[in-house]
Motif scaffolding. Structure first.
Motif, PDB file in Angstrom:
ATOM      1  N   GLU A 192       7.075   3.501   1.437  1.00 26.95           N
ATOM      2  CA  GLU A 192       7.388   2.105   1.755  1.00 26.95           C
ATOM      3  C   GLU A 192       7.949   1.410   0.520  1.00 26.95           C
ATOM      4  OE1 GLU A 192       4.604   1.018   5.470  1.00 26.95           O
ATOM      5  OE2 GLU A 192       3.686   0.624   3.537  1.00 26.95           O
ATOM      6  N   ASN A 239       4.557  -7.558   3.210  1.00 18.77           N
ATOM      7  CA  ASN A 239       4.124  -6.171   3.362  1.00 18.77           C
ATOM      8  C   ASN A 239       5.259  -5.262   2.926  1.00 18.77           C
ATOM      9  OD1 ASN A 239       2.789  -3.798   4.224  1.00 18.77           O
ATOM     10  ND2 ASN A 239       3.867  -3.895   6.198  1.00 18.77           N
ATOM     11  N   ASP A 240       4.901  -4.141   2.307  1.00 18.99           N
ATOM     12  CA  ASP A 240       5.927  -3.125   2.045  1.00 18.99           C
ATOM     13  C   ASP A 240       6.033  -2.225   3.269  1.00 18.99           C
ATOM     14  OD1 ASP A 240       3.423  -1.957   1.623  1.00 18.99           O
ATOM     15  OD2 ASP A 240       4.096  -0.698  -0.032  1.00 18.99           O
ATOM     16  N   ASN A 260       0.813  -1.225   0.000  1.00 17.84           N
ATOM     17  CA  ASN A 260       0.000   0.000   0.000  1.00 17.84           C
ATOM     18  C   ASN A 260       0.841   1.267   0.000  1.00 17.84           C
ATOM     19  OD1 ASN A 260       0.983  -0.078   2.583  1.00 17.84           O
ATOM     20  ND2 ASN A 260      -0.973   0.302   3.593  1.00 17.84           N
TER      21      ASN A 260
HETATM   22 CA    CA Z   1       2.614  -1.542   3.644  1.00 11.51          CA
END
Ligand code: CA
Ligand code: MMA
Length: 157
Positions: free
Chosen positions: A121, A133-134, A115
């Motif tokens: 990120e 996850n970033d 996201n």
């Molecule tokens: Ca993220």
């Protein structure tokens, strides 16, 4: 039991291969993996740390490799974020593996990820839900290094 002992030894010799990885590393196929929780750091420092250990941040190309890592984390109750060798720092949204700059074809992003929170990120992790996850690259996280079995020579440059 005693009279079966030679058979036990024979079977054990046939099924078990001694690990080809240095002490502390875990072998799967032709790779060795190190799960480093004692020295959480930013993604860049984590990559350098892996380089010190003649390795690099893990690059996960298949569902089987991803499952191996997920299961290891879960079985050992390893929690938190773990840096992997994935980044979109060059082109936003284009996630590439660091050592080859090749696009990640297989991915295991958590729902709603990546996201790019706060537009900041650019580094990939496996998060506490054991999906990707970033995250902000400077975040202090655990990390996973990978090298080929018997890879003891310089891999930088
Ligand atoms: Ca993220
Ligand atoms: C949330 C979610 C993630 C983001 C982190 C940053 C806890 O997860 O928005 O996408 O990377 O926050 O801390």
């Amino acid at each position: 039991m005693e009279r079966y002992f030679p058979i036990f030894i024979l079977v054990q010799t046939l099924v078990s291969q001694p690990s080809q990885c240095p002490h502390g590393w875990i072998q799967r196929n032709s790779s060795c993996y190190a799960f480093i929780t004692g020295a959480p750091d930013g993604s860049t420092e984590a990559e350098i740390y892996c380089n010190f250990l003649h390795s690099r941040l893990v690059e996960i190309e298949t569902v089987a490799e991803n499952e191996f890592i997920r299961i290891h984390l879960m079985d050992n109750h390893l929690k938190g974020n773990f840096w992997i060798g994935l980044s979109d720092v060059l082109v936003e949204g284009e996630w590439v593996w660091l050592s080859t700059q090749s696009p990640a074809t297989y991915t295991d992003w958590a729902p709603h990820e990546p996201n790019n929170a706060n537009s900041n990120e650019k580094c990939g992790t496996i998060d506490y839900n054991y999906h990707w996850n970033d995250l902000r690259c400077s975040e202090k996280s655990n990390f996973i290094c990978e090298k080929m079995v018997n890879e003891e020579v310089d891999i930088i440059g």
